[in-house]
Design an enzyme around this catalytic site. Structure first.
Site, PDB file in Angstrom:
ATOM      1  N   HIS A 108      78.752  53.477  38.679  1.00 54.98           N
ATOM      2  CA  HIS A 108      79.614  54.304  37.831  1.00 54.98           C
ATOM      3  C   HIS A 108      81.055  53.829  37.992  1.00 54.98           C
ATOM      4  CE1 HIS A 108      76.792  57.677  36.790  1.00 54.98           C
ATOM      5  NE2 HIS A 108      76.135  57.130  37.805  1.00 54.98           N
TER       6      HIS A 108
ATOM      7  N   CYS B 108      74.922  53.085  34.393  1.00 52.61           N
ATOM      8  CA  CYS B 108      73.811  53.678  35.140  1.00 52.61           C
ATOM      9  C   CYS B 108      72.563  53.739  34.252  1.00 52.61           C
ATOM     10  CB  CYS B 108      74.199  55.053  35.683  1.00 52.61           C
ATOM     11  SG  CYS B 108      73.069  55.651  36.967  1.00 52.61           S
TER      12      CYS B 108
ATOM     13  N   PRO C  68      98.835  90.910  32.018  1.00 52.23           N
ATOM     14  CA  PRO C  68      97.791  90.310  32.863  1.00 52.23           C
ATOM     15  C   PRO C  68      98.367  89.579  34.076  1.00 52.23           C
ATOM     16  CG  PRO C  68      97.332  89.885  30.551  1.00 52.23           C
ATOM     17  CD  PRO C  68      98.713  90.464  30.615  1.00 52.23           C
TER      18      PRO C  68
ATOM     19  N   LYS D  16      93.883  74.861  37.077  1.00 52.74           N
ATOM     20  CA  LYS D  16      94.403  74.760  38.452  1.00 52.74           C
ATOM     21  C   LYS D  16      94.265  73.346  38.978  1.00 52.74           C
ATOM     22  CE  LYS D  16      91.776  77.964  40.283  1.00 52.74           C
ATOM     23  NZ  LYS D  16      91.062  78.347  39.054  1.00 52.74           N
ATOM     24  N   GLY D  17      93.180  72.655  38.587  1.00 53.44           N
ATOM     25  CA  GLY D  17      92.984  71.285  39.038  1.00 53.44           C
ATOM     26  C   GLY D  17      94.057  70.351  38.521  1.00 53.44           C
TER      27      GLY D  17
ATOM     28  N   GLU E  35      83.651  86.519  45.697  1.00 46.01           N
ATOM     29  CA  GLU E  35      83.279  85.340  46.473  1.00 46.01           C
ATOM     30  C   GLU E  35      84.483  84.568  47.001  1.00 46.01           C
ATOM     31  OE1 GLU E  35      82.533  84.199  42.043  1.00 46.01           O
ATOM     32  OE2 GLU E  35      82.316  85.951  43.337  1.00 46.01           O
TER      33      GLU E  35
ATOM     34  N   GLU F  91      83.522  54.201  36.185  1.00 46.23           N
ATOM     35  CA  GLU F  91      84.520  55.175  35.725  1.00 46.23           C
ATOM     36  C   GLU F  91      85.089  56.009  36.865  1.00 46.23           C
ATOM     37  OE1 GLU F  91      80.592  57.475  35.541  1.00 46.23           O
ATOM     38  OE2 GLU F  91      81.300  55.421  35.263  1.00 46.23           O
TER      39      GLU F  91
END
EC number: 6.3.4.2
Length: 555
Positions: free
Chosen positions: A512, A381, A190, A16-17, A149, A514
Site C-alpha cells: 500500500h 494490493c 451548543p 479533530k484529527g 465511553e 499510499e
C-alpha cells in the site's frame, strides 16, 4: 515535555484529527519535534476488523499496527512515521490492565477505573512521547464530551494538569457553531453547553476552536469567549476549506500558534509555512488536470480510500496538476461493454484494495479494458491480484483462474494463501502487516520510479501471488518487477510488484504505497501513475485539436 489535549463537543466527526494535524504542522514549522496521539474510546483493540463504511479506512503504521485513519492525517501533516503506540483504544487499556492483574502486578489491590485505568492511559501517553523524543505531544481524544465511553480518558487528561509543571499542559476544545441561513445567524448555545460540560469534568479549555462552514465574525467569537471563560483572542474558527492543507495556514493566520507559545511558555518563533502555501497554490491553480477512474466497492464512502485520495493530491502537487476522480462501483460492472462505458474518457484506472468477493469480476473487467486499450493502470494490493487473475485468464488462457479467497476450488489458484497463513485463527492483526522490503529488478519502470534497488512499503493482506504460477506468468509476458528478499526467514521471493513492458503504464503493487505518501514526498508509483495519465491526456488533446483531413476546406 509539553502536552496539548484536543477534545470535541456537540457532534462527532467535526475534524479533530485535522485540527490536531494542523496544530502539529504549525509547531513543526517552528522547529519543534512533535508527535500526535489518537485516543479512540471504542472497546476494539484496534481498527483492523471494523467496517470501512462506519469508520473509513484502516491506516497501517510502519510497525504493523492497524489504526484509525487520523493517524494517517498526523503522518502526512507532520511528515513523520508514527507507531502502534500513537493509537490508544479502550480495548488496549483494559486488556493491559486485566493482564497485569492476572499476573499479580497489583498485588492485593482492588483494581478500579481510578487510579488503575487512568494511570495506564497516562503511562501510555507519556511512554510514546518519550520514545519518539518529542518536545510537544498533541493528544486527540476521540468522540464527544458527554459520551460515557470517553469519561476515563477525560479524567486521565484532567489529571495531567496536576501531574505536570505549570505551563506544560494545554487544552483546546473544538466545537460546532451552526449557521442558520433563515435567520442569518451563528448559534453559540451548543458550544456554551459543550464547554460547560467539559468544565464540569474539571477541564477548563485554554482555547476554543469553532467549526463552521465559514469564518465566525468577531462579535460571535466575543460572545463565545464570554460564556466559555476564555479571552476573545483565544477563540478561533476552523472554516470549511477546499483543501485540507489550507487549515494550518488559516489557523496560523488567526494566531493559534502564538496562543500555544504563550500558554506553554515557548519562545516566539516565526514559522516557516512556505511549503503549505506553495502546495495550496498548486492545488488551487494547477497548470493542467487529469481524470482517473477509481474502481472499488466502497465508492459511497470515500473515507474508505482516504490515503489513496491523498496520494492523488500529493501526485497532483508534484506534477502541478488537478486530479479528478471518477468513482466506478465495481459491483455494477458485469460486462466488458459496461467497463468500456464506465472508463470512457478517463486518463488512468486505479483498482484499489479490499476484501471479499463483492465486485471482483467488475474489477477484473476494468483491468482487462485498461490493459487492452493501453490506459495507464495502477493496482494496489487487491488491484495487483486482480491484474494477475485477468492476465492468467485472458492472456495465458488459464480458464477459471482465480484467487482461493473468492473460489476455493479454482483449477488455477494464481492467488493463494501461503503455508504460514493456513493455520491462522481469528482476524485482527493476522495479516502481513507493516513495512516489508521489496527488491526491485533493474531496467523496470518501477526501478526508474524509485531510483533504487531496495524499497520498503507497508502491507495489509493475507493472500499472495502463487509462486507455482510465477514462471508461467513471466513466460506469458508479465514482468515481476519486485520481490520480497525475505524477512526473519519468511517470504523469500514473494511477488511484490508486476508490470507490463509493452504498455504505457501498467503497474501493480502488493503493498500500500499510499500509506507512506506525503504532500512533501509523493509516493513514487503515485507520481508515475499521474505523470502517465497526464501524458495520455496531452496526446488525446493534441489529436483532438488536429484538423479532420476529410472536412471541407474554405477557399
Amino acid at each position: 515535555m509539553k502536552y496539548i489535549f484536543v477534545t470535541g463537543g456537540v457532534v462527532s466527526s467535526l475534524g479533530k484529527g485535522i485540527l490536531t494535524s494542523s496544530l502539529g504542522a504549525i509547531l513543526r514549522a517552528r522547529g519543534y519535534r512533535v508527535t500526535a496521539i489518537k485516543i479512540d474510546p471504542y472497546v476494539n483493540v484496534d481498527a483492523g476488523t471494523m467496517r470501512p463504511y462506519e469508520h473509513g479506512e484502516v491506516f497501517v503504521t510502519s510497525d504493523g499496527a492497524e489504526t484509525d485513519l487520523d493517524i494517517g492525517h498526523y503522518e502526512r501533516f507532520l511528515n513523520i512515521d508514527l507507531s502502534r503506540g500513537n493509537n490508544l483504544t479502550t480495548g488496549q487499556v483494559y486488556l493491559s490492565v486485566i493482564q497485569k492483574e492476572r499476573r499479580g502486578e497489583y498485588l492485593s489491590q482492588t483494581v478500579q477505573v481510578i487510579p488503575h485505568i487512568t494511570d495506564e492511559i497516562k503511562d501510555r501517553i507519556r511512554r510514546v512521547a518519550k520514545e519518539q523524543e518529542a518536545d510537544i505531544a498533541v493528544v486527540e481524544v476521540g468522540g464527544t464530551v458527554g459520551d460515557i465511553e470517553s469519561l476515563p480518558f477525560l479524567e486521565a487528561i484532567r489529571q495531567f494538569q496536576f501531574d505536570e509543571e505549570d505551563g506544560d499542559v494545554m487544552y483546546i476544545h473544538l466545537t460546532l457553531v451552526p449557521y442558520l441561513p433563515t435567520s442569518e445567524e451563528f448559534k453559540t448555545k451548543p458550544t456554551q453547553h459543550s464547554v460547560s460540560a467539559l468544565r464540569g469534568l474539571g477541564i477548563q479549555a485554554d482555547a476554543v476552536v469553532l467549526r463552521s462552514d465559514k469564518m465566525v465574525p468577531e462579535d460571535v467569537r466575543k460572545k463565545v469567549a464570554l460564556f466559555t471563560n476564555v479571552r476573545p483572542s483565544e477563540v478561533f474558527t476552523s472554516p470549511t476549506v477546499q483543501f485540507l492543507y489550507e487549515v494550518p495556514l488559516v489557523l496560523e493566520e488567526q494566531g493559534l500558534g502564538r496562543i500555544v507559545e504563550k500558554k506553554l511558555g515557548l519562545e516566539p518563533i516565526q514559522p516557516n509555512l512556505s511549503f503549505w502555501q506553495s502546495a495550496v497554490r498548486k492545488l488551487k491553480q494547477p497548470s493542467s488536470e487529469v481524470t482517473v477512474a477509481f474502481v472499488g466497492k466502497y465508492v459511497k464512502m470515500p473515507d474508505a480510500y482516504l490515503s489513496i485520495l491523498e496520494g492523488f493530491r500529493h501526485a497532483g502537487i508534484a506534477n502541478d496538476a488537478r486530479v479528478n476522480v471518477k468513482w466506478v462501483n465495481a459491483e455494477e460492472v458485469t460486462s466488458l461493454e459496461q467497463a468500456a462505458e464506465a472508463l470512457h474518457g478517463v486518463d488512468g484506472v486505479l483498482v484499489g484494495p479490499g476484501f471479499g468477493i463483492r465486485g471482483i469480476e467488475g474489477k477484473i473487467l476494468c483491468a482487462r479494458y485498461a490493459r487492452e486499450n493501453r490506459i495507464p493502470y495502477f493496482g494496489i494490493c487487491l488491484g495487483l491480484q486482480v491484474a494477475v487473475i485477468e492476465f492468467a485468464r485472458n492472456v495465458l488462457g488459464l480458464e477459471g483462474a482465480n484467487s482461493t479467497e473468492f473460489d476455493p476450488y479454482t483449477p488455477h489458484p494464481v492467488i493463494d494463501l501461503m503455508p504460514e497463513q493456513l493455520e491462522v485463527e481469528g482476524l485482527g492483526g493476522t495479516m502481513r502487516l507493516g513495512n516489508w522490503p521489496m527488491r526491485i529488478h533493474p531496467e523496470t519502470i518501477l526501478h526508474r520510479l524509485y531510483g533504487k534497488d531496495l524499497a520498503y512499503e507497508r502491507h495489509r493482506h493475507r493472500y499472495e501471488v502463487n509462486p507455482a504460477y510465477v514462471q508461467k506468468l513471466i513466460e506469458g509476458g508479465l514482468t515481476v518487477s519486485a520481490v520480497t528478499p525475505g524477512m526473519h526467514g519468511r517470504g523469500e521471493g514473494l511477488v511484490e510488484a508486476i508490470e507490463l513492458p509493452d504498455h504505457p503504464f501498467f503497474i501493480g503493487l502488493q503493498s500500500h504505497p499510499e500509506l507512506s505518501s506525503r504532500p512533501m514526498r509523493v509516493s513514487p508509483p503515485f507520481g508515475g501513475f499521474i505523470a502517465a495519465a497526464l501524458e495520455r491526456h496531452r496526446q488525446f488533446k493534441v489529436l483532438a485539436e488536429q484538423p479532420d483531413p476529410a472536412a471541407p476546406r474554405l477557399a
